[in-house]
Motif scaffolding. Structure first.
Motif, PDB file in Angstrom:
ATOM      1  N   PHE A 138       0.819  -1.209   0.000  1.00 56.24           N
ATOM      2  CA  PHE A 138       0.000   0.000   0.000  1.00 56.24           C
ATOM      3  C   PHE A 138       0.851   1.257   0.000  1.00 56.24           C
ATOM      4  O   PHE A 138       0.448   2.264  -0.567  1.00 56.24           O
ATOM      5  CB  PHE A 138      -0.977  -0.013   1.172  1.00 56.24           C
ATOM      6  N   GLU A 139       2.018   1.227   0.607  1.00 50.69           N
ATOM      7  CA  GLU A 139       2.914   2.386   0.521  1.00 50.69           C
ATOM      8  C   GLU A 139       3.361   2.594  -0.925  1.00 50.69           C
ATOM      9  O   GLU A 139       3.445   3.722  -1.408  1.00 50.69           O
ATOM     10  CB  GLU A 139       4.113   2.213   1.453  1.00 50.69           C
ATOM     11  N   GLU A 140       3.608   1.491  -1.625  1.00 49.03           N
ATOM     12  CA  GLU A 140       3.985   1.577  -3.040  1.00 49.03           C
ATOM     13  C   GLU A 140       2.818   2.129  -3.860  1.00 49.03           C
ATOM     14  O   GLU A 140       3.012   2.982  -4.732  1.00 49.03           O
ATOM     15  CB  GLU A 140       4.384   0.190  -3.554  1.00 49.03           C
ATOM     16  N   LEU A 141       1.595   1.660  -3.584  1.00 50.96           N
ATOM     17  CA  LEU A 141       0.422   2.172  -4.301  1.00 50.96           C
ATOM     18  C   LEU A 141       0.188   3.648  -3.994  1.00 50.96           C
ATOM     19  O   LEU A 141      -0.167   4.415  -4.881  1.00 50.96           O
ATOM     20  CB  LEU A 141      -0.822   1.363  -3.923  1.00 50.96           C
ATOM     21  N   ALA A 142       0.391   4.040  -2.743  1.00 52.24           N
ATOM     22  CA  ALA A 142       0.227   5.450  -2.366  1.00 52.24           C
ATOM     23  C   ALA A 142       1.243   6.318  -3.097  1.00 52.24           C
ATOM     24  O   ALA A 142       0.921   7.422  -3.548  1.00 52.24           O
ATOM     25  CB  ALA A 142       0.370   5.607  -0.852  1.00 52.24           C
ATOM     26  N   GLU A 143       2.453   5.806  -3.231  1.00 52.35           N
ATOM     27  CA  GLU A 143       3.492   6.545  -3.963  1.00 52.35           C
ATOM     28  C   GLU A 143       3.118   6.677  -5.436  1.00 52.35           C
ATOM     29  O   GLU A 143       3.266   7.753  -6.026  1.00 52.35           O
ATOM     30  CB  GLU A 143       4.833   5.820  -3.819  1.00 52.35           C
ATOM     31  N   GLU A 144       2.594   5.602  -6.033  1.00 52.74           N
ATOM     32  CA  GLU A 144       2.138   5.660  -7.424  1.00 52.74           C
ATOM     33  C   GLU A 144       1.027   6.698  -7.577  1.00 52.74           C
ATOM     34  O   GLU A 144       0.998   7.444  -8.549  1.00 52.74           O
ATOM     35  CB  GLU A 144       1.617   4.296  -7.881  1.00 52.74           C
ATOM     36  N   ALA A 145       0.116   6.728  -6.597  1.00 54.20           N
ATOM     37  CA  ALA A 145      -1.005   7.672  -6.655  1.00 54.20           C
ATOM     38  C   ALA A 145      -0.494   9.114  -6.577  1.00 54.20           C
ATOM     39  O   ALA A 145      -0.958   9.981  -7.315  1.00 54.20           O
ATOM     40  CB  ALA A 145      -1.989   7.393  -5.530  1.00 54.20           C
ATOM     41  N   SER A 146       0.477   9.350  -5.703  1.00 54.98           N
ATOM     42  CA  SER A 146       0.978  10.722  -5.575  1.00 54.98           C
ATOM     43  C   SER A 146       1.801  11.124  -6.801  1.00 54.98           C
ATOM     44  O   SER A 146       1.756  12.268  -7.229  1.00 54.98           O
ATOM     45  CB  SER A 146       1.796  10.885  -4.289  1.00 54.98           C
ATOM     46  N   ASP A 147       2.517  10.161  -7.395  1.00 50.09           N
ATOM     47  CA  ASP A 147       3.260  10.469  -8.617  1.00 50.09           C
ATOM     48  C   ASP A 147       2.313  10.757  -9.767  1.00 50.09           C
ATOM     49  O   ASP A 147       2.551  11.681 -10.552  1.00 50.09           O
ATOM     50  CB  ASP A 147       4.155   9.283  -9.008  1.00 50.09           C
ATOM     51  N   ALA A 148       1.237  10.006  -9.863  1.00 55.21           N
ATOM     52  CA  ALA A 148       0.278  10.203 -10.954  1.00 55.21           C
ATOM     53  C   ALA A 148      -0.548  11.467 -10.774  1.00 55.21           C
ATOM     54  O   ALA A 148      -0.853  12.171 -11.729  1.00 55.21           O
ATOM     55  CB  ALA A 148      -0.662   9.002 -11.057  1.00 55.21           C
TER      56      ALA A 148
END
Length: 153
Positions: A138-148
């Motif tokens: 989920f930290e990886e998904l959160a990072e993807e969300a913030s990058d996108a």
């Protein structure tokens, strides 16, 4: 996301007598790969009303990645990460409730209507290890969300 941290993901939504079945199925489909089979079971409620249960179990790694990629659009990652200890049970299952109305519009939000249950991989099969694996994912998904989105998660 290269590895898949879940054995499977179950998604379920109830369609009550006052709701349109196609709209509820479409809301559930927001998280599923194209042409993914959704099970439909008709039940009767306590007062004799009709309740249709739509559900799907996603087991293939590529399909689980698709569900997670849709979940990465969630804006409330801070809340999910803060509540992760409470969202993973003793059977290493992770639970989220997703907003059915938002999903129908193609958005991803926490809320009532769609149950997300994922069996977290953990070796050894201990709850603490499952929470740690879910947190990393989920930290990886959160990072993807913030990058996108260009904003902090």
């Amino acid at each position: 996301m290269s590895s898949v941290p879940f054995h499977y993901v179950d998604l379920r939504a109830f369609c009550y007598a006052t709701e349109d079945e196609k709209r509820v199925a479409d809301a559930l489909g927001t998280f599923l790969p194209d042409e993914f089979e959704v099970d439909r079971v008709v039940n009767t409620g306590h007062h004799g009303d009709r309740i249709v249960v739509f559900s799907a179990r996603v087991e293939r790694a590529d399909d689980v990645r698709h569900v997670l990629s849709r979940l990465s659009a969630l804006a409330e990652w801070d809340r999910v990460l803060a509540e992760l200890d409470e969202r993973v049970d003793d059977n290493n299952s992770l639970f989220l409730r997703l907003d059915k109305q938002a999903a129908f519009k193609g958005d991803v939000e926490l809320g009532p209507g769609i149950t997300f249950r994922a069996k977290v991989e953990a070796y050894p099969a201990k709850r603490e290890k499952a929470v740690e694996n879910a947190r990393e994912t989920f930290e990886e998904l959160a990072e993807e969300a913030s990058d996108a989105g260009g904003e902090a998660a």
